[in-house]
Design a protein around this motif. Sequence first.
Motif, PDB file in Angstrom:
ATOM      1  N   ALA A   1     -55.440  16.961  48.563  1.00 39.37           N
ATOM      2  CA  ALA A   1     -54.120  17.568  48.804  1.00 39.37           C
ATOM      3  C   ALA A   1     -53.035  16.799  48.063  1.00 39.37           C
ATOM      4  O   ALA A   1     -52.105  17.389  47.500  1.00 39.37           O
ATOM      5  N   LYS A   2     -53.137  15.465  48.067  1.00 45.62           N
ATOM      6  CA  LYS A   2     -52.159  14.659  47.333  1.00 45.62           C
ATOM      7  C   LYS A   2     -52.213  14.977  45.836  1.00 45.62           C
ATOM      8  O   LYS A   2     -51.180  15.191  45.196  1.00 45.62           O
TER       9      LYS A   2
ATOM     10  N   ASN B   1     -50.599  18.222  45.132  1.00 44.19           N
ATOM     11  CA  ASN B   1     -49.140  18.196  45.196  1.00 44.19           C
ATOM     12  C   ASN B   1     -48.517  17.419  44.032  1.00 44.19           C
ATOM     13  O   ASN B   1     -47.368  17.645  43.687  1.00 44.19           O
ATOM     14  N   ILE B   2     -49.283  16.520  43.442  1.00 39.36           N
ATOM     15  CA  ILE B   2     -48.777  15.762  42.293  1.00 39.36           C
ATOM     16  C   ILE B   2     -48.933  16.570  41.003  1.00 39.36           C
ATOM     17  O   ILE B   2     -48.000  16.681  40.216  1.00 39.36           O
TER      18      ILE B   2
ATOM     19  N   VAL C   1     -49.368   4.837  50.215  1.00 39.08           N
ATOM     20  CA  VAL C   1     -48.357   3.875  50.641  1.00 39.08           C
ATOM     21  C   VAL C   1     -49.004   2.917  51.625  1.00 39.08           C
ATOM     22  O   VAL C   1     -49.573   3.347  52.631  1.00 39.08           O
TER      23      VAL C   1
ATOM     24  N   THR D   1     -57.619  14.766  52.209  1.00 38.78           N
ATOM     25  CA  THR D   1     -56.270  14.199  52.091  1.00 38.78           C
ATOM     26  C   THR D   1     -55.946  13.826  50.644  1.00 38.78           C
ATOM     27  O   THR D   1     -54.869  14.157  50.134  1.00 38.78           O
TER      28      THR D   1
ATOM     29  N   LEU E   1     -52.764   5.550  45.153  1.00 41.40           N
ATOM     30  CA  LEU E   1     -52.085   6.782  45.560  1.00 41.40           C
ATOM     31  C   LEU E   1     -51.504   6.700  46.964  1.00 41.40           C
ATOM     32  O   LEU E   1     -50.832   7.618  47.412  1.00 41.40           O
TER      33      LEU E   1
ATOM     34  N   ARG F   1     -46.465  14.762  37.430  1.00 44.92           N
ATOM     35  CA  ARG F   1     -45.917  16.046  37.872  1.00 44.92           C
ATOM     36  C   ARG F   1     -45.030  16.644  36.791  1.00 44.92           C
ATOM     37  O   ARG F   1     -45.100  17.842  36.498  1.00 44.92           O
TER      38      ARG F   1
ATOM     39  N   GLU G   1     -49.921  19.882  40.825  1.00 43.78           N
ATOM     40  CA  GLU G   1     -49.554  21.294  41.027  1.00 43.78           C
ATOM     41  C   GLU G   1     -50.347  22.214  40.100  1.00 43.78           C
ATOM     42  O   GLU G   1     -49.774  23.032  39.376  1.00 43.78           O
TER      43      GLU G   1
ATOM     44  N   LYS H   1     -47.192   8.963  39.317  1.00 43.06           N
ATOM     45  CA  LYS H   1     -47.167  10.275  39.982  1.00 43.06           C
ATOM     46  C   LYS H   1     -46.071  11.185  39.423  1.00 43.06           C
ATOM     47  O   LYS H   1     -46.309  12.350  39.113  1.00 43.06           O
TER      48      LYS H   1
ATOM     49  N   ARG I   1     -45.536  20.208  34.901  1.00 49.97           N
ATOM     50  CA  ARG I   1     -44.501  21.254  34.949  1.00 49.97           C
ATOM     51  C   ARG I   1     -44.078  21.686  33.549  1.00 49.97           C
ATOM     52  O   ARG I   1     -43.786  22.864  33.325  1.00 49.97           O
TER      53      ARG I   1
END
Lengths: 276, 276
Positions: free
Chosen positions: A164-165, A168-169, A111, A161, A109, A18, A171, A14, A22
């Motif tokens: 969304a993960k 966020n990973i 926990v 869900t 992905l 990211r 972006e 992950k 970036r």
Amino acid sequence: MAAVAGEPEVIRDKAAMRAWARRRRAEGKTVALVPTMGFLHDGHLSLVSAAAAAASATSPVAVVVSIYVNPSQFAPTEDLATYPSDLAGDLRKLAATGAVAAVFCPPDLYVRAGAGGSGGAVSCLEEAGCGDGHETWIRVERLEKGLCGSRRPVFFRGVATVVAKLFNIVEPDIAVFGKKDYQQWRVICRMVRDLDFAIDIIGSEIVREADGLAMSSRNVHLSHEEREKIVEQESLVALERIDRPAAICVAAWFGKVRLIDNMEIQTHHPDGGAGI
Amino acid sequence: MAAVAGEPEVIRDKAAMRAWARRRRAEGKTVALVPTMGFLHDGHLSLVSAAAAAASATSPVAVVVSIYVNPSQFAPTEDLATYPSDLAGDLRKLAATGAVAAVFCPPDLYVRAGAGGSGGAVSCLEEAGCGDGHETWIRVERLEKGLCGSRRPVFFRGVATVVAKLFNIVEPDIAVFGKKDYQQWRVICRMVRDLDFAIDIIGSEIVREADGLAMSSRNVHLSHEEREKIVEQESLVALERIDRPAAICVAAWFGKVRLIDNMEIQTHHPDGGAGI
């Protein structure tokens, strides 16, 4: 054959994913995400093309394809264990497009609860008791209830869900979803609007086999005879009246194989009174 | 008195807020968000200090304070209509810190249903029927049920959802929450972990009035007599045994004013057998 420059980078972590995205954005690139569950076919590759087409003269696109069979969208009775996979084949197909910069294929992905938690491939991730495992769920409450939602109560919760993960990973600036999964596409659009994700969602058109069947990773499970029946039944949808843009959506079980298809309809009736 | 350089920029629009924060990050700054519902007191200002303290030599911090009374975390029977507000006073207090770069105070953060939709100040945003209004909710399913959750069923759903929206609008590197709202802080931490938000959550310690009362925007509603009672009752928590780090959480209604407080306890019992 793809040039070496076309080989996507394979990323499993992950934080590495990211950081990679970036860096691309810092270089002025638009990051476009294509989420998949793998076992790729031409339908998926058309999503890659749609993502690559988002490039502009001022901002080249870095296309990221994620491959992850999301356990939280499978009910315990569903086909998680038999969902087909072929990572090596997927990577070859993606490399051959020459359009994919990175493939994100994380081992997991979610926990999982420390004590009494379950292993890797567990449908829908329900865990008894008060563990420390994953417990945050996104629900798109009205849209998730219609159509497939009534038969698959955990499905859209799991889809929203995990998407969304992934958002966020990775972006991403753009994410591409197939309109074959019509309700899923609508659920994602609504989630993005309601939660203010800064992501443009592109809905990509359905790609069909030569016989008209909508492409699906699950088609591989169909016998020749089953396949012909499906195709015949695609038009078997009763309609009373359509007076605004609508979509016909069908889902069918053939033996143990669940398939879906849909067709969008645009109508222009000044008085709203005509049907089809 | 704050220098002109200390005057925060006031931003009301989501897109403008996101663009502002992205510019700060492009300048190499760390963006730190302090979400509040306004009517600020020294407790809030301690959150601002905690955010400002996250600066490092290589990355200065741009602190954003959001002021938004979130209707979706109030049940219809709760005190949304009487929740105190004083935007002009808030802006003065924030400017006086010299540590706040921007204040985000949007008029509304939710999409309301077009037809039959409700106005601005509606608790918990429940709407009958099949509108096109906000319908996406984040639930942290186990943590939201304990403590306050049993009395306030929509509260943590509303908090988690609005915080996710603020995260997606401001895209901060850091967000600061007060540990006075202990369960809220835990819910947010869990949401950030489970949904892979790339945000460090800082939990800031409780700030108390001279008489020991935890600071709250709702304290303004207390009479002198009520106030003395609260303070006395803070210690009235029965405990059987504590053998790992724990927190005592209390919530009390005084007349029409709901207040909360808590205390963290660290214990070190080699055999786990001692109580307090």
